[in-house]
Design a protein around this motif. Structure first.
Motif, PDB file in Angstrom:
ATOM      1  N   ILE A 158       0.466  -1.137   0.056  1.00 26.83           N
ATOM      2  CA  ILE A 158       0.569  -0.096  -0.107  1.00 26.83           C
ATOM      3  C   ILE A 158       1.023   1.099  -0.207  1.00 26.83           C
ATOM      4  N   ARG A 159       0.600   2.061  -0.887  1.00 21.80           N
ATOM      5  CA  ARG A 159       1.615   2.754  -1.392  1.00 21.80           C
ATOM      6  C   ARG A 159       0.042   4.656  -1.306  1.00 21.80           C
ATOM      7  N   PRO A 160       0.961   5.619  -1.645  1.00 22.29           N
ATOM      8  CA  PRO A 160       0.206   6.995  -1.731  1.00 22.29           C
ATOM      9  C   PRO A 160      -0.562   7.222  -2.872  1.00 22.29           C
ATOM     10  N   GLY A 161      -2.127   7.269  -2.935  1.00 25.44           N
ATOM     11  CA  GLY A 161      -2.394   6.439  -4.039  1.00 25.44           C
ATOM     12  C   GLY A 161      -3.131   5.176  -4.030  1.00 25.44           C
ATOM     13  N   SER A 162      -2.659   4.477  -3.308  1.00 26.53           N
ATOM     14  CA  SER A 162      -3.264   3.006  -2.961  1.00 26.53           C
ATOM     15  C   SER A 162      -4.882   3.236  -2.826  1.00 26.53           C
ATOM     16  N   GLU A 163      -5.792   2.682  -3.676  1.00 30.28           N
ATOM     17  CA  GLU A 163      -7.177   1.747  -2.828  1.00 30.28           C
ATOM     18  C   GLU A 163      -7.495   0.690  -1.847  1.00 30.28           C
ATOM     19  N   VAL A 164      -8.091   0.780  -0.724  1.00 29.63           N
ATOM     20  CA  VAL A 164      -7.929   0.069   0.132  1.00 29.63           C
ATOM     21  C   VAL A 164      -9.717  -0.277   0.197  1.00 29.63           C
ATOM     22  N   GLU A 165      -9.816  -1.450   0.220  1.00 27.37           N
ATOM     23  CA  GLU A 165     -11.572  -1.253   1.082  1.00 27.37           C
ATOM     24  C   GLU A 165     -11.571  -2.468   2.080  1.00 27.37           C
ATOM     25  N   PHE A 166     -13.061  -2.147   3.149  1.00 30.06           N
ATOM     26  CA  PHE A 166     -13.265  -2.617   4.294  1.00 30.06           C
ATOM     27  C   PHE A 166     -14.308  -3.128   4.220  1.00 30.06           C
ATOM     28  N   THR A 167     -14.411  -4.588   4.380  1.00 29.52           N
ATOM     29  CA  THR A 167     -14.951  -5.647   4.204  1.00 29.52           C
ATOM     30  C   THR A 167     -15.652  -6.198   6.001  1.00 29.52           C
ATOM     31  N   PHE A 168     -16.371  -6.099   6.342  1.00 29.97           N
ATOM     32  CA  PHE A 168     -16.883  -6.986   7.848  1.00 29.97           C
ATOM     33  C   PHE A 168     -16.689  -8.299   7.792  1.00 29.97           C
ATOM     34  N   ALA A 169     -16.192  -8.733   8.845  1.00 28.71           N
ATOM     35  CA  ALA A 169     -15.530 -10.077   9.447  1.00 28.71           C
ATOM     36  C   ALA A 169     -16.232  -9.966  10.504  1.00 28.71           C
TER      37      ALA A 169
END
Length: 82
Positions: A21-32
């Motif tokens: 993960i670098r500046p500008g990367s996209e991430v997402e959160f999912t419920f677990a």
């Protein structure tokens, strides 16, 4: 890890490094269960280009149509953040 007033957290360096993960990367959160998982989202250059075109089209469509009712731009941006 502490959450800021804006709901932000710092992703630890070892996690960023492991997931690339670098500046500008996209991430997402999912419920677990009773928690959440973080994952890096790979966006193709075609998808990114399409998103940029759609955003520019939207901006052009609404150019000059915003009425701030006397608000300064600083007041408007503060309202968006709050």
């Amino acid at each position: 890890m502490r959450v800021t007033e804006k709901g932000q957290v710092t992703i630890p360096k070892n996690v960023r490094r492991h997931l690339d993960i670098r500046p500008g990367s996209e991430v997402e959160f999912t419920f677990a269960g009773d928690g959440a998982l973080l994952r890096k989202v790979e966006v193709s250059s075609e998808e990114r280009s399409r998103e940029v075109r759609e955003l520019l089209d939207h901006i052009r469509k609404h150019k000059g149509s915003m009425n701030l009712a006397g608000m300064t731009s600083d007041e408007f941006y503060k309202m968006l953040r709050d």
